[in-house]
Design a protein around this motif. Structure first.
Motif, PDB file in Angstrom:
ATOM      1  N   ALA A 358       1.049  -1.059  -0.092  1.00 48.38           N
ATOM      2  CA  ALA A 358      -0.042  -0.147   0.093  1.00 48.38           C
ATOM      3  C   ALA A 358       0.834   1.211   0.141  1.00 48.38           C
ATOM      4  N   THR A 387       1.734  -7.538  -4.017  1.00 51.96           N
ATOM      5  CA  THR A 387       0.086  -7.641  -3.726  1.00 51.96           C
ATOM      6  C   THR A 387      -0.198  -9.003  -4.369  1.00 51.96           C
ATOM      7  N   GLU A 392      -6.909  -6.000  -6.218  1.00 55.72           N
ATOM      8  CA  GLU A 392      -5.972  -4.896  -6.071  1.00 55.72           C
ATOM      9  C   GLU A 392      -4.965  -4.801  -7.131  1.00 55.72           C
TER      10      GLU A 392
END
Length: 406
Positions: A358, A387, A392
């Motif tokens: 993130a 990820t 995402e």
């Protein structure tokens, strides 16, 4: 009838038997196949009218039902095993029910023993009761799988060596354990809110639903605990946005692009009531109350008041100055003051967050706004490499591919 509703009707007529047969053959259990298919069709009934039918409804239903079946089997196979393991670790039969009248919440309180350091008791409880795997727990703590595995093993060894009893805490013991319980519920919810692995739905509703159920029970048990109230409000306000967070194409939808008409108004109203209740108490808010207040700002009106969000993060940083909290504050500063100030704050966090996807994703968005396409592409690449969540991945990949050519 809308096109999406018509597609759902045709899919139910044409695909139900095929989906059930496919899952029954794969998992060897007709009940599991039918239950998973029913969950998949229920999800379609919720999403398709709002988001439109996917290009291949049958394939979408089969994939969704397969994930539901895997989640169900994983959950059922791990629950009894983890509960037995907890008894073996604590090496005794539990005492009578005591103050807590729910099996799972009671077991969480038992495992969150103050003899262990907070990180150790939370990790051990997540493993033995929460149903999370060692890699999932490791990702929550931003450490390597081997590090987390060793931490859990040491916690078990300490319990055995110190002969910590497997004892249900009485009402007088609950306040001393509630911080660990809240941390466990928060991390269970987070794993459901945005699953960290690639072998499940991007949002694991069985985890978010169970975390909210337990938070409601905890609030009923400790109605005057501000942090318990804050935790419940935080979960409700976050879960209210669930239906708008992943598109019909399976891609994560950022907050600014979500259709607020899809948000759950009842959950938002309930969450706002709890936040106001704590503000009216006059007691200085704790971590979870501040996080709930931030989410109340996000769900108030037609747009987020980023000045309020930054002010709330300023308070939160004084209680929890962790790199992740500071990252979220930097995102808010980037929205309030522009991408350059936000990026400067993020770059200061680089040593602590290089392994956190993130962080790179947030940097990429600010670099994109600054017109630094090459740097943004590099940041997206780093985020994608870290990820596993499929929604995402889809979002980050599209964002990276849409950058202007160098």
């Amino acid at each position: 009838m809308t096109d999406a509703q018509d597609a759902l009707t045709r899919a139910h007529r044409d695909e139900w038997a095929r989906v059930v047969a496919t899952l029954a053959k794969r998992f060897g259990n007709l009940d599991t196949a039918e239950e998973a298919a029913a969950e998949a069709f229920a999800t379609a009934a919720e999403r398709w009218p709002a988001e439109g039918a996917p290009p291949n409804p049958g394939g979408w239903l089969t994939t969704t039902a397969t994930r539901k079946a895997i989640d169900r089997l994983r959950r059922e196979s791990s629950r009894d095993e983890r509960h037995r393991e907890a008894q073996l670790v604590y090496d005794a039969e539990p005492e009578p029910l005591g103050a807590i009248d729910d099996d799972r919440l009671r077991l969480i309180f038992i495992c969150c023993h103050p003899a262990l350091a907070m990180d150790a008791r939370v990790a051990l409880t997540l493993r033995m009761v929460g149903g999370l795997s060692v890699p999932e727990i490791a990702r929550a703590f931003l450490v390597q799988d081997t590090t987390m595995g060793a931490r859990i093993t040491r916690a078990k060894a300490k319990i055995t060596a110190a002969r910590v009893p497997y004892r249900v805490p009485g009402a007088e013991d609950l306040p001393g354990r509630v911080a660990g319980v809240l941390a466990v519920l928060f991390l269970i919810y987070n794993e459901g809110y945005l699953a960290s692995g690639s072998d499940s739905e991007p949002v694991r509703e069985e985890l978010t639903g169970e975390a909210i159920r337990l938070a409601r029970l905890l609030h009923h048990l400790l109605p005057d605990d501000g942090e318990v109230t804050g935790m419940l409000a935080l979960m409700l306000l976050t879960d209210a946005r669930r239906s708008a967070r992943v598109s019909s194409a399976g891609e994560l939808v950022p907050l600014a692009e979500q259709d607020r008409g899809q948000w759950d108004a009842e959950l938002i109203a309930e969450g706002h009531t709890l936040v106001r209740e704590r503000l009216a108490s006059g007691v200085p808010p704790g971590r979870y109350q501040l996080l709930a207040a931030i989410n109340a700002v996000h769900t108030d009106g037609d747009a987020t008041d980023w000045a309020q969000v930054v002010a709330l993060y300023d308070h939160l940083v004084r209680l929890d100055g962790s790199p992740i909290v500071r990252l979220n504050r930097a995102v808010a500063v980037g929205e309030r003051d522009g991408p350059a100030p936000g990026l400067a704050l993020m770059d200061w966090l680089a040593p602590a967050l290089q392994g956190y996807h993130a962080y790179h994703a947030a940097r990429a968005q600010l670099l994109r706004r600054l017109g630094r396409a090459a740097d943004a592409r590099e940041a997206y690449t780093a985020a994608i490499a870290l990820t596993q969540n499929t929604a995402e991945l889809a979002f980050l990949t599209r964002q990276s591919e849409s950058l202007p050519a160098e």
